[in-house]
Design a protein around this motif. Structure first.
Motif, short mmCIF file in Angstrom:
data_model
loop_
_atom_site.label_atom_id
_atom_site.label_comp_id
_atom_site.label_asym_id
_atom_site.label_seq_id
_atom_site.Cartn_x
_atom_site.Cartn_y
_atom_site.Cartn_z
N ASN A 84 2.40 -0.26 9.22
CA ASN A 84 1.09 0.21 9.67
C ASN A 84 0.20 -0.95 10.10
N LEU A 85 0.27 -2.04 9.35
CA LEU A 85 -0.53 -3.22 9.73
C LEU A 85 -0.07 -3.79 11.06
N GLU A 86 1.25 -3.89 11.24
CA GLU A 86 1.78 -4.41 12.50
C GLU A 86 1.35 -3.53 13.68
N GLN A 87 1.42 -2.20 13.49
CA GLN A 87 1.03 -1.29 14.57
C GLN A 87 -0.46 -1.42 14.88
N ALA A 88 -1.27 -1.55 13.82
CA ALA A 88 -2.72 -1.67 14.03
C ALA A 88 -3.05 -2.96 14.75
N ALA A 120 -11.02 10.97 20.82
CA ALA A 120 -10.09 11.75 20.00
C ALA A 120 -9.17 10.83 19.20
N ASP A 121 -8.70 9.77 19.87
CA ASP A 121 -7.83 8.81 19.19
C ASP A 121 -8.59 8.07 18.09
N ALA A 122 -9.85 7.76 18.37
CA ALA A 122 -10.66 7.03 17.40
C ALA A 122 -10.90 7.85 16.14
N GLN A 123 -11.20 9.12 16.31
CA GLN A 123 -11.44 9.97 15.14
C GLN A 123 -10.21 10.04 14.24
N ALA A 124 -9.04 10.15 14.86
CA ALA A 124 -7.80 10.20 14.09
C ALA A 124 -7.57 8.88 13.36
N ARG A 125 -7.83 7.77 14.06
CA ARG A 125 -7.59 6.46 13.45
C ARG A 125 -8.61 6.15 12.35
N PHE A 126 -9.86 6.57 12.57
CA PHE A 126 -10.86 6.37 11.52
C PHE A 126 -10.50 7.18 10.27
N ALA A 127 -10.04 8.41 10.47
CA ALA A 127 -9.64 9.25 9.34
C ALA A 127 -8.47 8.61 8.59
N GLU A 128 -7.51 8.06 9.34
CA GLU A 128 -6.36 7.40 8.72
C GLU A 128 -6.80 6.15 7.96
N ALA A 129 -7.74 5.39 8.57
CA ALA A 129 -8.23 4.18 7.90
C ALA A 129 -8.97 4.53 6.61
N GLU A 130 -9.73 5.60 6.66
CA GLU A 130 -10.46 6.03 5.47
C GLU A 130 -9.49 6.47 4.37
N GLN A 131 -8.43 7.16 4.76
CA GLN A 131 -7.42 7.59 3.79
C GLN A 131 -6.73 6.39 3.15
N GLN A 132 -6.43 5.39 3.95
CA GLN A 132 -5.81 4.18 3.42
C GLN A 132 -6.76 3.48 2.45
N ALA A 197 -8.42 -3.73 9.78
CA ALA A 197 -9.03 -4.09 8.50
C ALA A 197 -8.54 -3.17 7.38
N ALA A 198 -8.47 -1.86 7.66
CA ALA A 198 -8.01 -0.92 6.64
C ALA A 198 -6.55 -1.14 6.30
N ALA A 199 -5.73 -1.37 7.31
CA ALA A 199 -4.30 -1.60 7.07
C ALA A 199 -4.08 -2.90 6.30
N ARG A 200 -4.87 -3.93 6.63
CA ARG A 200 -4.72 -5.20 5.91
C ARG A 200 -5.19 -5.05 4.46
N ALA A 201 -6.26 -4.26 4.24
CA ALA A 201 -6.74 -4.04 2.87
C ALA A 201 -5.68 -3.32 2.04
N ALA A 205 -3.82 -4.74 -1.21
CA ALA A 205 -3.85 -3.99 -2.47
C ALA A 205 -2.47 -3.77 -3.06
N LEU A 206 -1.41 -4.13 -2.33
CA LEU A 206 -0.06 -4.03 -2.89
C LEU A 206 0.12 -5.03 -4.03
N THR A 207 -0.75 -6.02 -4.07
CA THR A 207 -0.83 -6.89 -5.25
C THR A 207 -1.86 -6.22 -6.16
N VAL A 208 -1.37 -5.48 -7.14
CA VAL A 208 -2.22 -4.63 -7.97
C VAL A 208 -2.87 -5.45 -9.08
N LYS A 209 -4.21 -5.35 -9.17
CA LYS A 209 -4.96 -6.10 -10.17
C LYS A 209 -5.64 -5.15 -11.16
N ALA A 210 -5.90 -5.66 -12.34
CA ALA A 210 -6.55 -4.85 -13.38
C ALA A 210 -8.00 -4.59 -13.00
#
Length: 447
Positions: A84-88, A120-132, A197-201, A205-210
């Motif tokens: 996802n990050l590479e695609q973004a 239309a594409d932006a709304q879909a991408r913003f929704a996906e970024a928010e979900q991430q 930014a969302a994909a990189r975040a 986050a794959l490095t999980v912290k307490a």
């Protein structure tokens, strides 16, 4: 009650005569208590969820280990998050290239159509970024990511409105098409940068912290009968279309003996709970108080507590707050959550009691009213007299005078479980019927 003289009359041995007991009114202490089921609560607890689907690459903690906020707990290998990050990043690079080279649109109508597709594409991408962003386990990182997405969405909307205004000016012969194209390119870059930014975040986050300091719990989550799989594996199987025969995976309650815990190499699904951190440095309690009693419970009320798991120990607690939100229960029952401080306890040997663990069941006795050295009688001595001459029902007792029962109205103060306070109508030393009072009649001989 204090020391009393007890007289039992059996009606000369006749089975038809009610058995009565009498006692002298004494002075003593009375407490009104509200009993409620309770639970021991930790200072704080946090559930950690997987930000993306993948497998546990490294697990750096063990079950029950003490950790500090910010400590790295584990890392997750997620090819989908990396993809996802590479695609973004590729989409952002393409948008940057288009913006620098100009638009292929040759008319305002083409720019308007391009804008509609971009929106239309932006709304879909913003929704996906928010979900991430929502899937990020760390609260601070999640909040920052969501704020960034919202900021980018707002900025995009402003640029999109600006583009539409420029197109309208071009259509009216007052604007420049290049300005509209440039504005559209800027809007698209806002959207693609937000997606990056969302994909990189998510990847970060794959490095999980307490999220808080406390002890780690790696127990698998779920309910009774849930599959005995590592956290998230059930969702992955369902998503892959793999059909597992019923009962083939066993099952059991989460946290039960033999239940699986998170392990290195375990599969996790996006948003699935992987572990939790519990801070039990300071304990508290909650009690579910019935609606008929909650109005008498106020902050500062003391409570006696017993914990089911610690036999013979008596704990102390103090009400700190009463939740104003009602909770419905079975059979239409309504309760309110009362929160209490944990003030320690004493064991049956007089030594400090064992400290309970979060989640343990408790019985809470809230002392809502108490008085000392007052006129008191057994609750069994009270008889509710029916309304007469328009007067409401009243509390009465049978006073024994000259060997005969005489009804007397009294005023009740604090009502305890076994004794009640009498504020008017009786004096210490008077003899009253304490057992069988409901069956006594006026003038009845009481030996």
């Amino acid at each position: 009650m204090g020391v009393t003289v007890l007289v039992v009359a059996a009606g000369c041995g006749s089975d038809d005569e009610p058995v009565t007991s009498t006692a002298a009114v004494a002075r003593g202490d009375v407490a009104e208590v509200v009993d409620a089921p309770g639970t021991v609560q930790p200072r704080a607890s946090a559930v950690v969820k997987a930000p993306a689907a993948g497998t546990v690459a490294t697990l750096l903690v063990t079950d029950g280990q003490q950790v500090a906020a910010g400590d790295v707990l584990m890392t997750i290998d997620s090819p989908s998050a990396e993809a996802n990050l590479e695609q973004a990043e590729a989409a952002d690079a393409e948008a940057a290239s288009s913006a620098s080279s100009g638009s292929s649109a040759r008319s305002s109508s083409q720019v308007a159509a391009q804008q509609r597709r971009a929106a239309a594409d932006a709304q879909a991408r913003f929704a996906e970024a928010e979900q991430q962003a929502q899937a990020i386990a760390d609260p601070a990182a999640r909040a920052a990511a969501l704020a960034a997405v919202q900021s980018s969405r707002t900025q995009y909307q402003l640029l999109s409105s600006q583009t539409q205004a420029l197109v309208d000016q071009v259509n009216s012969g007052l604007g420049n098409l290049d300005s509209a194209v440039e504005s559209l390119g800027q809007a698209q870059r806002v959207q693609t940068r937000a997606a990056v930014a969302a994909a990189r975040a998510t990847v970060d986050a794959l490095t999980v912290k307490a999220p808080i300091s406390g002890k780690v719990s790696l127990a698998a989550t779920g309910g009774a009968g849930s599959p005995a799989l590592p956290a998230g594996a059930e969702q992955l199987l369902a998503g892959s279309g793999v059909q597992v025969p019923q009962g083939a995976l066993g099952g059991g309650d989460a946290g039960a003996a033999g239940a699986p815990v998170l392990a290195q190499g375990a599969a996790v699904a996006a948003g699935s709970t992987v572990l939790s951190v519990i801070d039990a440095s300071t304990l508290s309690l909650t009690a579910d108080v019935d609606e008929t009693d909650v109005l008498s419970v106020q902050p500062g009320v003391a409570a006696d507590v017993t914990v089911d798991a610690v036999a013979g120990a008596r704990y102390r607690a103090t009400v700190t707050s009463v939740d104003p939100t009602a909770r419905g229960g079975g059979g239409g029952a309504v309760t309110y959550t009362v929160r209490l401080s944990y003030d320690g306890g004493t064991g049956p040997d007089g030594e400090p009691a064992a400290t309970p663990l979060p989640g343990m069941s408790a019985s809470v006795s809230l002392v809502v009213r108490s008085v000392t050295d007052v006129v008191e009688v057994p609750a069994s001595a009270l008889v509710r007299a029916g309304a007469q001459n328009g007067s409401p029902d009243s509390d009465t007792v049978w006073v024994v005078s000259g060997g005969e029962a005489q009804r007397r109205e009294v005023v009740v103060g604090v009502r305890g479980d076994s004794d009640v306070e009498i504020t008017d109508g009786l004096a210490a030393g008077e003899e009253i019927v304490t057992q069988g009072a409901a069956d006594v009649t006026p003038g009845q001989r009481i030996p």
